[in-house]
Design an enzyme around this catalytic site. Sequence first.
Site, PDB file in Angstrom:
ATOM      1  N   HIS A  94       0.824  -1.207   0.000  1.00  0.00           N
ATOM      2  CA  HIS A  94       0.000   0.000   0.000  1.00  0.00           C
ATOM      3  C   HIS A  94       0.862   1.262   0.000  1.00  0.00           C
ATOM      4  CE1 HIS A  94      -3.281  -2.615   2.110  1.00  0.00           C
ATOM      5  NE2 HIS A  94      -3.031  -2.991   0.875  1.00  0.00           N
ATOM      6  N   HIS A 251      -9.439  -2.283  -4.577  1.00  0.00           N
ATOM      7  CA  HIS A 251      -8.306  -2.586  -3.704  1.00  0.00           C
ATOM      8  C   HIS A 251      -7.329  -3.535  -4.391  1.00  0.00           C
ATOM      9  CE1 HIS A 251      -5.966  -2.810  -0.096  1.00  0.00           C
ATOM     10  NE2 HIS A 251      -5.846  -4.104  -0.349  1.00  0.00           N
ATOM     11  N   ASP A 255      -3.314  -2.883  -5.001  1.00  0.00           N
ATOM     12  CA  ASP A 255      -2.225  -3.830  -4.778  1.00  0.00           C
ATOM     13  C   ASP A 255      -1.364  -3.990  -6.035  1.00  0.00           C
ATOM     14  OD1 ASP A 255      -2.886  -4.323  -2.141  1.00  0.00           O
ATOM     15  OD2 ASP A 255      -4.007  -6.163  -2.577  1.00  0.00           O
ATOM     16  N   HIS A 278      -1.009 -10.900  -5.076  1.00  0.00           N
ATOM     17  CA  HIS A 278       0.393 -10.532  -4.945  1.00  0.00           C
ATOM     18  C   HIS A 278       1.320 -11.528  -5.628  1.00  0.00           C
ATOM     19  CE1 HIS A 278      -0.607  -7.289  -2.292  1.00  0.00           C
ATOM     20  NE2 HIS A 278      -1.175  -8.082  -1.413  1.00  0.00           N
TER      21      HIS A 278
END
Length: 320
Positions: A94, A251, A255, A278
């Site tokens: 973030h 969101h 990422d 991720h």
Amino acid sequence: MALTWACSSLRREDPLIRPKSRAQTSLARSVTLSGRGVHSDTPARLTLSPSAADSGIVFSVEGADILADWRSVDATQLRTRLSGEGARVSTVEHLLAALAGLGVDNALVEIEGAEVPAMDGSARAFVAALDEAGLVELAAPRRFLRVTAPVRVSDGAGWAELTPAGGGLSLDVEIAFEGRIGRQRRALNLTPETFRRELAGARSFGFLRDAERLWRGGLALGASLENTVVLDGEAVLNSEGLRYVDEFVRHKMLDVVGDLALAGAPILGAFRSFRGGHALNVALVQTAMRQGALELVERHVVAERPAASFAIISPEQSPS
């Protein structure tokens, strides 16, 4: 399930063409934030400070300097963790997203603790801190990584890819979950304006049913309604509800911005993913770098157009 299209309007006050800075940037002064780690549940304090040209983003933790670089990644489960010189720093995505989204090329990040503070689960506090610090241009040209060939990585049904494209960086992210979240998709061209407006406030999310399993694995120990959107079946448990009707995919896109920053310079090309995370984001950067699909270039002006932004959302999530 039938899908509907929701289109956000363009901001007409934006000029048709907007050049990016010709020079590298850093912070004008230092700024400090404090909080707790969302996974470790331990106190965390970080100070963002100016740094010289060509330094990149460096984390200083436990006496070690860790470059925010794809080669430093050592964990990607539910967060991105970096390691080097015997030290580790977790949940960097973030903060890296805020730095990359606002166009900060060089900064020193001094960490007290092993994890970046969660704040409210979004990048909003980091954006505010960067605004407070201010940005300065440095006496060095800005460098970019231009996508020269398509690169794709996959894991089961999920995949992520980079392809050549003109202009800056475009993002197209799609997610698919059972229940309340369903299938959501959003696309935009990344600029400081679109990052602030579309992505910075989107919070991490999780499912109450997974809590005990994650705790046993040493994850999400500090997760709460203060830093995570928590779903229990079809219900959002946070009293304020959602900040955006499609906060979940926003969101995931936040990422992506943070993970792509590990390439070491702004990427010029098109990113697309389906059911990513991720692990896939980082694997894509690593694969593109190892295959030589990202070419380091200096550009005096990067022409950008205001981003058309769209989402695919399920009917029950459509704004009233």
